[in-house]
Scaffold this motif. Structure first.
Motif, mmCIF file in Angstrom:
data_model
loop_
_atom_site.group_PDB
_atom_site.id
_atom_site.type_symbol
_atom_site.label_atom_id
_atom_site.label_comp_id
_atom_site.label_asym_id
_atom_site.label_seq_id
_atom_site.Cartn_x
_atom_site.Cartn_y
_atom_site.Cartn_z
ATOM 1 N N MET A 82 47.180 -21.526 82.321
ATOM 2 C CA MET A 82 46.777 -21.583 80.909
ATOM 3 C C MET A 82 47.018 -20.250 80.212
ATOM 4 O O MET A 82 47.072 -20.186 78.995
ATOM 5 C CB MET A 82 45.279 -21.916 80.799
ATOM 6 C CG MET A 82 44.973 -23.356 81.015
ATOM 7 S SD MET A 82 43.535 -23.870 80.044
ATOM 8 C CE MET A 82 42.185 -23.194 80.963
ATOM 9 N N MET A 83 47.135 -19.181 81.008
ATOM 10 C CA MET A 83 47.287 -17.857 80.400
ATOM 11 C C MET A 83 48.598 -17.774 79.609
ATOM 12 O O MET A 83 49.627 -18.311 80.001
ATOM 13 C CB MET A 83 47.282 -16.784 81.496
ATOM 14 C CG MET A 83 47.392 -15.374 80.978
ATOM 15 S SD MET A 83 47.076 -14.167 82.297
ATOM 16 C CE MET A 83 48.130 -14.743 83.606
ATOM 17 N N VAL A 84 48.508 -17.073 78.499
ATOM 18 C CA VAL A 84 49.692 -16.890 77.665
ATOM 19 C C VAL A 84 50.770 -16.147 78.456
ATOM 20 O O VAL A 84 50.474 -15.336 79.329
ATOM 21 C CB VAL A 84 49.299 -16.107 76.379
ATOM 22 C CG1 VAL A 84 48.952 -14.669 76.707
ATOM 23 C CG2 VAL A 84 50.375 -16.173 75.314
ATOM 24 N N GLU A 106 41.927 -15.641 67.387
ATOM 25 C CA GLU A 106 42.514 -16.212 68.607
ATOM 26 C C GLU A 106 41.804 -17.539 68.854
ATOM 27 O O GLU A 106 40.579 -17.560 69.061
ATOM 28 C CB GLU A 106 42.276 -15.247 69.785
ATOM 29 C CG GLU A 106 42.584 -15.834 71.149
ATOM 30 C CD GLU A 106 43.926 -15.407 71.713
ATOM 31 O OE1 GLU A 106 44.775 -14.875 70.961
ATOM 32 O OE2 GLU A 106 44.129 -15.619 72.915
ATOM 33 N N GLY A 108 41.418 -20.223 71.438
ATOM 34 C CA GLY A 108 41.702 -20.454 72.857
ATOM 35 C C GLY A 108 41.854 -19.115 73.552
ATOM 36 O O GLY A 108 42.926 -18.513 73.557
ATOM 37 N N VAL A 109 40.772 -18.631 74.138
ATOM 38 C CA VAL A 109 40.754 -17.275 74.710
ATOM 39 C C VAL A 109 41.119 -17.291 76.196
ATOM 40 O O VAL A 109 41.811 -16.412 76.687
ATOM 41 C CB VAL A 109 39.330 -16.663 74.533
ATOM 42 C CG1 VAL A 109 39.193 -15.331 75.236
ATOM 43 C CG2 VAL A 109 39.002 -16.531 73.040
ATOM 44 N N PHE A 110 40.622 -18.302 76.910
ATOM 45 C CA PHE A 110 40.726 -18.391 78.378
ATOM 46 C C PHE A 110 40.151 -17.105 78.980
ATOM 47 O O PHE A 110 39.031 -16.744 78.675
ATOM 48 C CB PHE A 110 42.171 -18.685 78.783
ATOM 49 C CG PHE A 110 42.380 -18.985 80.250
ATOM 50 C CD1 PHE A 110 41.462 -19.750 80.961
ATOM 51 C CD2 PHE A 110 43.485 -18.512 80.944
ATOM 52 C CE1 PHE A 110 41.629 -20.030 82.322
ATOM 53 C CE2 PHE A 110 43.679 -18.785 82.297
ATOM 54 C CZ PHE A 110 42.750 -19.537 82.984
ATOM 55 N N ASN A 114 45.367 -12.443 75.796
ATOM 56 C CA ASN A 114 45.921 -12.152 74.466
ATOM 57 C C ASN A 114 44.883 -11.560 73.519
ATOM 58 O O ASN A 114 45.230 -10.812 72.610
ATOM 59 C CB ASN A 114 46.562 -13.404 73.852
ATOM 60 C CG ASN A 114 47.396 -13.036 72.650
ATOM 61 O OD1 ASN A 114 48.253 -12.148 72.727
ATOM 62 N ND2 ASN A 114 47.138 -13.649 71.516
ATOM 63 N N ASP A 132 36.408 -19.797 71.850
ATOM 64 C CA ASP A 132 36.569 -20.658 73.034
ATOM 65 C C ASP A 132 35.271 -21.428 73.243
ATOM 66 O O ASP A 132 34.251 -21.106 72.649
ATOM 67 C CB ASP A 132 36.925 -19.833 74.282
ATOM 68 C CG ASP A 132 37.757 -20.633 75.277
ATOM 69 O OD1 ASP A 132 38.960 -20.347 75.457
ATOM 70 O OD2 ASP A 132 37.214 -21.594 75.882
ATOM 71 N N ALA A 161 36.244 -24.460 68.302
ATOM 72 C CA ALA A 161 36.933 -23.565 67.362
ATOM 73 C C ALA A 161 36.881 -24.086 65.928
ATOM 74 O O ALA A 161 36.798 -23.299 64.978
ATOM 75 C CB ALA A 161 38.377 -23.367 67.809
ATOM 76 N N ASP A 183 46.032 -21.638 70.328
ATOM 77 C CA ASP A 183 46.387 -21.897 71.729
ATOM 78 C C ASP A 183 45.226 -22.603 72.439
ATOM 79 O O ASP A 183 44.792 -22.167 73.498
ATOM 80 C CB ASP A 183 46.715 -20.544 72.407
ATOM 81 C CG ASP A 183 47.306 -20.723 73.796
ATOM 82 O OD1 ASP A 183 47.789 -21.823 74.105
ATOM 83 O OD2 ASP A 183 47.293 -19.747 74.572
ATOM 84 N N ASP A 185 43.059 -26.795 72.542
ATOM 85 C CA ASP A 185 43.340 -28.220 72.737
ATOM 86 C C ASP A 185 44.375 -28.686 71.707
ATOM 87 O O ASP A 185 44.271 -28.393 70.522
ATOM 88 C CB ASP A 185 42.050 -29.034 72.624
ATOM 89 C CG ASP A 185 41.292 -28.740 71.336
ATOM 90 O OD1 ASP A 185 41.093 -27.563 71.021
ATOM 91 O OD2 ASP A 185 40.951 -29.701 70.628
HETATM 92 C C1 LIG Z 1 45.816 -22.226 77.014
HETATM 93 S S1 LIG Z 1 44.206 -21.559 77.143
HETATM 94 C C2 LIG Z 1 44.252 -20.122 76.122
HETATM 95 C C3 LIG Z 1 45.077 -18.991 76.718
HETATM 96 C C4 LIG Z 1 44.838 -17.659 76.054
HETATM 97 N N1 LIG Z 1 45.286 -17.663 74.665
HETATM 98 C C5 LIG Z 1 45.455 -16.494 76.789
HETATM 99 O O1 LIG Z 1 45.719 -15.453 76.163
HETATM 100 O O2 LIG Z 1 45.684 -16.552 78.009
HETATM 101 C C6 LIG Z 1 43.291 -22.712 76.192
HETATM 102 C C7 LIG Z 1 41.815 -22.376 75.997
HETATM 103 O O3 LIG Z 1 41.334 -23.200 74.940
HETATM 104 C C8 LIG Z 1 39.971 -23.478 75.189
HETATM 105 N N2 LIG Z 1 39.592 -24.648 74.401
HETATM 106 C C9 LIG Z 1 39.824 -25.962 74.648
HETATM 107 N N3 LIG Z 1 39.298 -26.730 73.680
HETATM 108 C C10 LIG Z 1 38.718 -25.887 72.790
HETATM 109 C C11 LIG Z 1 38.005 -26.063 71.570
HETATM 110 N N4 LIG Z 1 37.778 -27.281 71.074
HETATM 111 N N5 LIG Z 1 37.556 -24.963 70.916
HETATM 112 C C12 LIG Z 1 37.776 -23.727 71.408
HETATM 113 N N6 LIG Z 1 38.452 -23.493 72.549
HETATM 114 C C13 LIG Z 1 38.902 -24.553 73.237
HETATM 115 C C14 LIG Z 1 39.902 -23.680 76.690
HETATM 116 O O4 LIG Z 1 38.579 -23.485 77.158
HETATM 117 C C15 LIG Z 1 40.892 -22.624 77.191
HETATM 118 O O5 LIG Z 1 40.224 -21.442 77.547
#
Ligand SMILES: C[S@@+](CC[C@H](N)C(=O)[O-])C[C@H]1O[C@@H](n2cnc3c(N)ncnc32)[C@H](O)[C@@H]1O
Length: 260
Positions: A82-84, A106, A108-110, A114, A132, A161, A183, A185
């Motif tokens: 999932m990481m960018v 940002e 989607g922080v994971f 980023n 997140d 978000a 980044d 859902d």
């Molecule tokens: C692809 S990862 C983000 C990767 C991150 N940008 C990075 O730098 O590695 C997607 C993230 O979105 C979060 N996520 C999923 N649904 C969400 C929502 N409705 N609101 C906020 N965050 C959400 C997940 O928990 C996950 O951590």
């Protein structure tokens, strides 16, 4: 809670991502083998595991040591894909610097790769609104935000978000942000885009990740809501007179939308 468990309360939000990983849909988010952790899949549509990819990183990546530490911490996580992509994150940081951004979002922080990447290049009074729903992921990176001395620039909001974006709009922050990275859902990507467009100033940039979705956008299945959603947004952006766009074949595809 162990880091590797997905808590129940985020199961819905991340369910589609889970399916995506299980089926290799996020294969474009892969990391190179030479000191960059394990490369678990060979399904990349743009060849992110071969020698040319390694050459690109060897000749362009200038990664802050604490960012590297966070990437290596994240890459072997079961959800590490999932990481960018690190080259993509570097582009984000260069754009943030170029436009002299002060306020960024940002979605989607994971583990916060980023988020840290952007915080590192923001001025001392700059701010990242980091959205997140899963605090367990974020906990992995948080100590490194502190170690890098940028924790004070990061405003973490653990809730859906959409809710955070609505709160920012309700508190009068429309047209005050410089940059947004979407980044999370994929089903909500259009809503994220529309709200970010209101929050971003003219001349600001919205970066949308996974716009190629490992090639699934070429033939979106009717029952595949994530792909449908990305594809519809891609089609809309092509004709959206509010922005200029570039779609880059980097990572899993990233579109840059420049607000006019
Ligand atoms: C692809 S990862 C983000 C990767 C991150 N940008 C990075 O730098 O590695 C997607 C993230 O979105 C979060 N996520 C999923 N649904 C969400 C929502 N409705 N609101 C906020 N965050 C959400 C997940 O928990 C996950 O951590």
């Amino acid at each position: 809670m162990p880091l590797f468990n997905v808590p129940k309360e985020v199961a819905v939000g991340t369910a589609m991502l889970g399916v995506a990983f299980a089926t290799g849909m996020l294969a474009g988010k892969r990391y190179p083998s030479l000191g960059f952790g394990t490369s678990k899949s060979s399904k990349s549509i743009i060849g992110k595991s071969g020698p040319l990819w390694q050459y690109i990183l060897d000749h362009s990546l200038r990664e802050h040591p604490i960012l590297k530490k966070l990437r290596l911490l994240t890459v072997d996580h079961p959800w590490g894909k999932m990481m960018v992509s690190c080259d993509q994150a570097q582009l984000m940081a260069n754009l943030v610097k170029l436009i002299k951004a002060k306020k960024v979002i940002e979605i989607g922080v994971f583990t916060g790769y980023n988020t840290l990447n952007m915080a590192l290049v923001l001025p001392d009074n700059g701010r990242v609104i980091a959205c997140d729903i899963n605090e367990d992921y974020v906990k992995i990176g948080k100590p490194l935000w502190k170690e890098a001395g940028v924790e004070h620039k990061i405003d973490l909001r653990i809730k859906p978000a959409i809710q955070t974006l609505d709160e920012l709009l309700a508190s009068g922050e429309a047209e005050t942000f410089d940059f947004a990275f979407i980044d999370a859902d994929k089903e909500s990507c259009n809503e994220y885009y529309e709200k970010c467009l209101r929050l971003i100033k003219k001349g600001g940039i919205i970066a949308i990740d996974n716009v190629l979705w490992s090639g699934r956008v070429l033939k979106p299945r009717k029952d595949d809501l994530a792909t449908q959603s990305i594809h519809h947004l891609n089609e809309k952006l092509l004709r959206d007179a509010r922005v200029n766009i570039s779609m880059l074949p980097m990572g899993d595809g990233v579109t840059l939308a420049f607000k006019l």
